[in-house]
Design a protein around this motif. Structure first.
Motif, short mmCIF file in Angstrom:
data_model
loop_
_atom_site.label_atom_id
_atom_site.label_comp_id
_atom_site.label_asym_id
_atom_site.label_seq_id
_atom_site.Cartn_x
_atom_site.Cartn_y
_atom_site.Cartn_z
N GLY A 216 2.96 -20.15 -3.29
CA GLY A 216 1.93 -20.20 -4.58
C GLY A 216 1.76 -19.27 -5.42
N LEU A 217 2.85 -18.42 -5.56
CA LEU A 217 2.79 -17.10 -6.26
C LEU A 217 2.93 -17.63 -7.93
CD1 LEU A 217 5.66 -14.98 -4.54
CD2 LEU A 217 3.09 -14.79 -4.52
N TRP A 218 3.17 -18.66 -8.46
CA TRP A 218 3.17 -18.90 -9.78
C TRP A 218 1.80 -19.74 -10.18
CZ3 TRP A 218 6.16 -16.77 -13.07
CH2 TRP A 218 7.52 -16.74 -12.96
N LYS A 219 0.87 -18.96 -10.85
CA LYS A 219 -0.24 -19.63 -11.04
C LYS A 219 -0.03 -20.39 -12.67
CE LYS A 219 -3.42 -16.29 -9.24
NZ LYS A 219 -4.34 -16.98 -8.52
N ILE A 220 -0.53 -21.64 -12.62
CA ILE A 220 -0.07 -22.37 -13.79
C ILE A 220 -1.26 -22.96 -14.33
CG2 ILE A 220 1.43 -24.52 -14.39
CD1 ILE A 220 2.53 -24.23 -11.39
N ARG B 249 4.06 -4.82 -17.40
CA ARG B 249 3.82 -3.97 -16.43
C ARG B 249 3.03 -4.98 -15.27
NH1 ARG B 249 1.91 1.92 -17.05
NH2 ARG B 249 2.09 1.64 -14.74
N GLN B 250 2.27 -6.12 -15.68
CA GLN B 250 1.34 -6.76 -15.18
C GLN B 250 1.78 -8.10 -14.68
OE1 GLN B 250 -2.74 -6.57 -15.94
NE2 GLN B 250 -3.43 -8.18 -14.15
N TYR B 251 2.52 -8.70 -15.81
CA TYR B 251 2.76 -10.13 -15.82
C TYR B 251 4.27 -10.59 -16.03
CZ TYR B 251 -2.30 -11.00 -16.16
OH TYR B 251 -3.55 -10.80 -16.14
N LEU B 252 4.70 -11.56 -15.22
CA LEU B 252 5.79 -12.18 -15.59
C LEU B 252 5.57 -13.66 -15.90
CD1 LEU B 252 9.00 -12.21 -15.36
CD2 LEU B 252 8.77 -12.87 -12.91
N ALA B 253 5.89 -14.29 -17.04
CA ALA B 253 5.39 -15.38 -17.26
C ALA B 253 6.52 -16.30 -18.08
CB ALA B 253 3.96 -15.21 -18.31
N MET C 62 -6.29 -12.77 -18.63
CA MET C 62 -4.83 -12.76 -18.93
C MET C 62 -4.47 -11.86 -19.95
SD MET C 62 -2.94 -15.19 -17.84
CE MET C 62 -3.82 -16.57 -17.63
N GLY C 63 -3.40 -11.34 -19.72
CA GLY C 63 -2.83 -10.17 -20.62
C GLY C 63 -2.81 -10.47 -22.06
N ASN C 64 -2.91 -9.35 -22.75
CA ASN C 64 -3.07 -9.50 -24.08
C ASN C 64 -1.77 -10.35 -24.98
OD1 ASN C 64 -5.24 -8.13 -24.34
ND2 ASN C 64 -4.65 -6.19 -24.38
N GLY C 65 -0.51 -10.07 -24.27
CA GLY C 65 0.56 -10.40 -24.73
C GLY C 65 0.80 -12.00 -24.64
N ILE C 66 0.08 -12.52 -23.70
CA ILE C 66 -0.18 -13.89 -23.36
C ILE C 66 -1.24 -14.76 -24.26
CG2 ILE C 66 -0.51 -15.86 -21.86
CD1 ILE C 66 0.55 -13.93 -19.62
N ALA C 67 -2.29 -13.85 -24.10
CA ALA C 67 -3.45 -14.49 -24.94
C ALA C 67 -3.15 -14.37 -26.70
CB ALA C 67 -4.91 -13.48 -24.82
N LYS C 68 -2.52 -13.46 -26.91
CA LYS C 68 -1.84 -13.21 -28.35
C LYS C 68 -1.37 -14.62 -29.04
CE LYS C 68 1.84 -11.24 -29.34
NZ LYS C 68 2.97 -10.04 -29.48
N ASP C 69 -0.52 -15.29 -27.96
CA ASP C 69 0.36 -16.43 -28.44
C ASP C 69 -0.10 -17.57 -28.02
OD1 ASP C 69 2.12 -14.49 -29.64
OD2 ASP C 69 3.50 -14.32 -27.87
N TYR C 70 -1.13 -17.66 -27.18
CA TYR C 70 -1.50 -18.89 -26.64
C TYR C 70 -3.05 -18.94 -26.46
CZ TYR C 70 3.45 -19.88 -25.54
OH TYR C 70 4.80 -19.88 -25.66
N ASP C 71 -3.52 -20.03 -26.54
CA ASP C 71 -5.04 -20.57 -26.09
C ASP C 71 -4.71 -21.21 -24.68
OD1 ASP C 71 -6.36 -20.05 -28.38
OD2 ASP C 71 -5.57 -21.53 -29.43
N PHE D 200 3.12 -15.14 -12.83
CA PHE D 200 2.97 -14.06 -11.82
C PHE D 200 2.34 -12.70 -11.97
CE2 PHE D 200 5.30 -11.04 -9.08
CZ PHE D 200 4.39 -11.32 -8.03
N ASP D 201 1.17 -12.56 -11.40
CA ASP D 201 0.59 -11.26 -11.64
C ASP D 201 1.15 -10.33 -10.64
OD1 ASP D 201 -1.20 -9.09 -11.50
OD2 ASP D 201 -2.87 -10.51 -11.92
N LYS D 202 1.87 -9.23 -11.04
CA LYS D 202 2.73 -8.32 -10.33
C LYS D 202 1.54 -7.41 -9.67
CE LYS D 202 5.60 -7.45 -13.79
NZ LYS D 202 6.68 -6.73 -14.60
N LYS D 203 0.64 -7.01 -10.57
CA LYS D 203 -0.03 -6.00 -10.11
C LYS D 203 -1.18 -6.31 -8.89
CE LYS D 203 -4.23 -3.03 -11.94
NZ LYS D 203 -4.93 -2.75 -13.34
N ALA D 204 -1.63 -7.67 -9.12
CA ALA D 204 -2.32 -8.33 -7.77
C ALA D 204 -1.57 -8.44 -6.47
CB ALA D 204 -2.86 -9.58 -8.37
N PHE D 205 -0.16 -8.98 -6.79
CA PHE D 205 0.53 -8.94 -5.67
C PHE D 205 0.85 -7.58 -5.01
CE2 PHE D 205 4.86 -9.11 -3.61
CZ PHE D 205 4.71 -10.38 -2.84
#
Length: 222
Positions: free
Chosen positions: A22-26, A119-123, A1-10, A72-77
């Protein structure tokens, strides 16, 4: 998971997937500082008395302030799609978030927070969910393995009746108050939430109702 997400959430395990194909991973998630009853050094957060204590799909307590994290993982898509297709999909998902943010109804999935796009994630975050209706119907696109709570999932008739009533309420609100047609109603855009309510999302193709006529852009054929 990206640093920006991991910074704010467990961030916990993936609980479901949704959106087109199924593009949104939840994931289940808890804002850092809330998982243990509030920030360290205190007896609880400033809003500890009003924050939600939610149950995860397996019945365990997720913690105060628990949310579902849609990623949504833009890079993987982009690795398996053209640049133009990736740009189009990202625009559609952004549009869905923006439109949902303007709607307020008990049976519409609320956008609690839009995370800084990278650049990688939309969340974004929303209320805790069990899974999408598609997942509950054994459609597992976008899942990295099938979560245990979905392996033998079968909807009870009464649950389905109540859920469809929730969707009817949401659509009635959209048509009469929001003056919108959804334009892409499918099991991938319906979410079974931890509080038992079925909520509607996926507003990428929604359109305002014209004066006496409805014009809606249809989603592209798969």
């Amino acid at each position: 998971m990206g640093n920006g997400i991991a910074k704010d959430y467990d961030v916990g395990p993936q609980v479901g997937s949704g959106g087109p194909f199924g593009l949104w991973k939840i994931f289940s998630a808890v804002p850092k500082g809330d998982a243990g009853g509030g920030p360290s050094g205190g007896s609880g957060g400033a809003h500890a008395g009003s924050t939600l204590v939610a149950l995860g799909p397996d019945g365990r307590i997720l913690g105060r302030g628990a949310v579902s994290l849609f990623v949504f993982d833009k890079k993987a898509f982009a690795e398996s799609h053209s640049k133009s297709a990736t740009s189009r999909v990202v625009d559609l998902l952004r549009t869905s978030i923006t439109k949902a943010s303007l709607l307020c109804h008990p049976a519409i999935l609320p956008v609690l927070r839009v995370l800084d796009e990278t650049r990688q994630y939309l969340a974004f975050t929303s209320v805790p969910i069990f899974a999408s209706l598609a997942n509950c119907l054994h459609r597992f696109e976008g899942l990295d393995g099938i979560p245990g709570h979905l392996v033998k999932m079968d909807l009870e008739p009464l649950e389905a009746i109540l859920g469809l009533a929730n969707l009817s309420d949401a659509l009635s609100f959209l048509h009469t108050q929001g003056k919108l047609v959804h334009g892409n109603l499918s099991p991938y855009n319906v979410y079974l939430c931890a509080d038992g309510v079925w909520r509607l999302f996926g507003f990428s193709f929604s359109q305002h109702v014209g004066y006496g006529s409805v014009t809606a852009a249809a989603p592209p054929a798969s």
